[in-house]
Design a protein around this motif. Structure first.
Motif, mmCIF file in Angstrom:
data_model
loop_
_atom_site.group_PDB
_atom_site.id
_atom_site.type_symbol
_atom_site.label_atom_id
_atom_site.label_comp_id
_atom_site.label_asym_id
_atom_site.label_seq_id
_atom_site.Cartn_x
_atom_site.Cartn_y
_atom_site.Cartn_z
ATOM 1 N N LYS A 107 -7.538 28.291 -37.155
ATOM 2 C CA LYS A 107 -6.283 28.571 -36.939
ATOM 3 C C LYS A 107 -5.185 27.429 -36.651
ATOM 4 O O LYS A 107 -3.987 27.674 -36.771
ATOM 5 C CB LYS A 107 -6.170 29.379 -35.476
ATOM 6 N N SER A 108 -5.911 26.492 -36.150
ATOM 7 C CA SER A 108 -5.079 25.194 -35.801
ATOM 8 C C SER A 108 -5.830 24.172 -35.916
ATOM 9 O O SER A 108 -6.815 23.999 -35.602
ATOM 10 C CB SER A 108 -4.293 25.179 -34.493
ATOM 11 N N ALA A 109 -5.149 22.826 -36.339
ATOM 12 C CA ALA A 109 -5.744 21.522 -36.076
ATOM 13 C C ALA A 109 -4.750 20.442 -35.862
ATOM 14 O O ALA A 109 -3.558 20.459 -36.335
ATOM 15 C CB ALA A 109 -6.218 21.137 -37.556
ATOM 16 N N LYS A 110 -4.901 19.605 -34.713
ATOM 17 C CA LYS A 110 -3.891 18.834 -34.159
ATOM 18 C C LYS A 110 -4.517 17.473 -33.711
ATOM 19 O O LYS A 110 -5.283 17.543 -33.103
ATOM 20 C CB LYS A 110 -3.169 19.425 -33.039
ATOM 21 N N LEU A 166 -2.289 15.062 -42.691
ATOM 22 C CA LEU A 166 -3.968 14.868 -42.033
ATOM 23 C C LEU A 166 -4.160 16.171 -41.366
ATOM 24 O O LEU A 166 -5.451 16.702 -41.747
ATOM 25 C CB LEU A 166 -3.857 13.877 -41.153
ATOM 26 N N GLU A 167 -3.425 16.922 -40.665
ATOM 27 C CA GLU A 167 -3.712 17.995 -40.005
ATOM 28 C C GLU A 167 -3.930 19.073 -41.106
ATOM 29 O O GLU A 167 -4.567 20.009 -40.786
ATOM 30 C CB GLU A 167 -2.672 18.461 -38.905
ATOM 31 N N ASP A 168 -3.105 19.243 -41.851
ATOM 32 C CA ASP A 168 -3.184 20.203 -43.131
ATOM 33 C C ASP A 168 -4.584 19.977 -43.840
ATOM 34 O O ASP A 168 -5.285 20.940 -44.233
ATOM 35 C CB ASP A 168 -2.003 20.182 -44.162
ATOM 36 N N ASP A 169 -4.956 18.765 -44.171
ATOM 37 C CA ASP A 169 -6.117 18.508 -44.854
ATOM 38 C C ASP A 169 -7.341 18.878 -43.713
ATOM 39 O O ASP A 169 -8.213 19.387 -44.425
ATOM 40 C CB ASP A 169 -6.337 16.875 -45.086
ATOM 41 N N ILE A 170 -7.140 18.499 -42.650
ATOM 42 C CA ILE A 170 -8.353 19.042 -41.764
ATOM 43 C C ILE A 170 -8.630 20.425 -41.614
ATOM 44 O O ILE A 170 -9.789 20.988 -41.646
ATOM 45 C CB ILE A 170 -8.167 18.402 -40.264
ATOM 46 N N ILE A 212 -10.229 11.242 -40.148
ATOM 47 C CA ILE A 212 -9.197 10.798 -39.545
ATOM 48 C C ILE A 212 -9.073 9.335 -39.907
ATOM 49 O O ILE A 212 -7.864 8.650 -40.142
ATOM 50 C CB ILE A 212 -9.087 11.145 -38.177
ATOM 51 N N ARG A 213 -10.102 8.480 -39.534
ATOM 52 C CA ARG A 213 -9.901 6.924 -39.887
ATOM 53 C C ARG A 213 -9.804 6.787 -41.456
ATOM 54 O O ARG A 213 -9.184 5.793 -41.757
ATOM 55 C CB ARG A 213 -11.309 6.398 -39.344
#
Length: 420
Positions: free
Chosen positions: A27-30, A381-385, A408-409
């Motif tokens: 639902k979300s990634a932040k 990055l958040e869309d990729d995760i 992330i790194r």
């Protein structure tokens, strides 16, 4: 299910991560930034133009050169200050050295352990002692360039509006050339080691944005382009990209047309201008057997290695060039202080950095805007995760945390720049 990482170490700055998953649907990634805002733009307002590069380069200790250069270029445009070809060569050398040492630090010491499933630096050094020495040697060469051209490694002293206060001696240049030729062979050898390391096979199509200039691998100036057909002058950047700020969030984000996330940095530059790489880096890129366009963000690390080789080659080319030029033309000459607005962009190690400076007739800053690479890539990055998480939901909590930290790194975010 809530997925949370309180602290992501081995990264420039402090951040955590939180995601919400319901019935296998993310639902979300932040990415949660855990640093206080510094309000550098506000600090610049009312300051004399000479203070701007000195203050701006304090935004980051890893990439101060690019903040120094970009702010200087914006002021020069605002006041219509022309600089010599020799000045541009020295500035390109500064930025090349910056990219070499930043990439060597990130790809080997910050990201590589994730891909090798090594959980601490001591184990990394013990297992790969020769490769560690190679990475240090490469990074030191980049730092030597910055020190000799800029006066010191962190926060350069010699570069200023209109030129340089001091130029390197011919003896210093010759020493850099000798060292660079040796370091180039070291980088090629380290590249062979890195290319055999496997990374996750993840892809999500995105827009890649970078600078472009005919005839060269653009880092110092050029137009803004993307793999989606965008081609605009730097001055039109804010007409095509919009800064956004979420409630209770201290960082600015940037999206294409205010809607779509995009990517900058080594992976964007290689996708957009790989045909301009110098011979040894082009050869190394071909040896990776990647197909462009490449939408695997884990490959950003590999592309940083490509750029390390390229910018060692480029540094050698520029160093040999200035060995036959009267570099006194790079020394700062008098110019007139006038009112004006200036926009500039330079490729930082992590992507394109933008500065807008508005100067009054006495040389004081009326307004300033800084758009950093990390501000541009956070949403991507958040869309990729969000797309990557379903692939690792069945992992144990520890395995999932390790994979997310590695993901992330691989982006190489700079939180200090994001909260400027």
């Amino acid at each position: 299910m809530e997925i949370k990482i309180n602290h992501i170490n081995k990264m420039e700055g402090h951040a955590g991560f939180m995601a919400s998953v319901l019935d296998g649907d993310v639902k979300s990634a932040k990415l949660e930034v855990k640093e206080g805002i510094r309000l550098i733009e506000g600090i610049l307002i009312g300051r004399h133009y000479k203070d701007v590069p000195i203050i701006a380069q304090r935004i980051c200790g890893i990439c101060p050169v690019v903040h120094n250069l970009t702010s200087i270029k914006a002021i020069e445009k605002a006041m219509n200050v022309q600089v010599s070809e020799e000045t541009v060569i020295l500035r390109k050398l500064l930025e090349s050295g910056q990219i070499i040492h930043s990439h060597a630090l990130h790809l080997f010491f910050l990201s590589l352990a994730d891909l090798l499933n090594i959980d601490n630096d001591l184990k990394m050094v013990k297992k790969y002692p020769e490769e560690t020495k190679m990475a240090i040697k490469i990074r030191e060469f980049g730092m030597d360039i910055v020190k000799i051209i800029g006066g010191r490694v962190i926060h350069p002293l010699t570069n200023e509006i209109g030129g340089f206060k001091k130029i390197p001696s011919s003896e210093e240049i010759q020493k850099l050339i000798l060292k660079g030729e040796n370091v180039l062979m070291t980088a090629i050898k380290l590249g062979k080691f890195l290319k055999d390391i496997k990374v996750p096979d993840f892809k999500r199509e995105t827009e890649y944005v970078s600078l472009h200039k005919d005839g060269e691998y653009a880092i110092y100036d050029g137009d803004v382009i993307s793999n989606k057909g965008l081609h605009i002058p730097v001055e039109k950047f804010e007409n095509n990209f919009m800064e956004l700020q979420r409630p209770r969030e201290i960082i600015k984000r940037v999206k294409s047309d205010g809607k779509t996330s995009y990517m900058v940095g080594a992976i964007a530059r290689i996708n957009n201008q790989s045909e301009k790489l110098l011979p040894r880096s082009e050869e190394y890129l071909k040896s990776l057997n990647y197909v462009l366009p490449d939408y695997n963000p884990f490959h950003n690390i590999s592309y940083q290695m490509v750029e390390v080789i390229h910018f060692i080659e480029e540094s050698l080319r520029l160093l040999k060039m200035i060995g036959h030029i009267n570099m006194e033309n790079a020394l700062t000459k008098k110019f007139e202080v006038v009112a004006g607005e200036g926009v500039s962009a330079v490729e930082a190690p992590r992507g394109t950095l933008y500065y807008y400076i508005d100067i009054d007739e006495k040389g004081y800053v009326k307004n300033a805007n800084i758009i950093t690479p990390t501000a541009q890539t956070l949403s991507n990055l958040e869309d990729d995760i969000k797309a990557y998480l379903p692939e690792i939901l069945d992992c144990t909590k520890n395995e999932r945390t390790q994979k997310l930290r590695g993901f992330i790194r691989a982006y190489d975010p700079c939180i200090s720049c994001a909260v400027h």
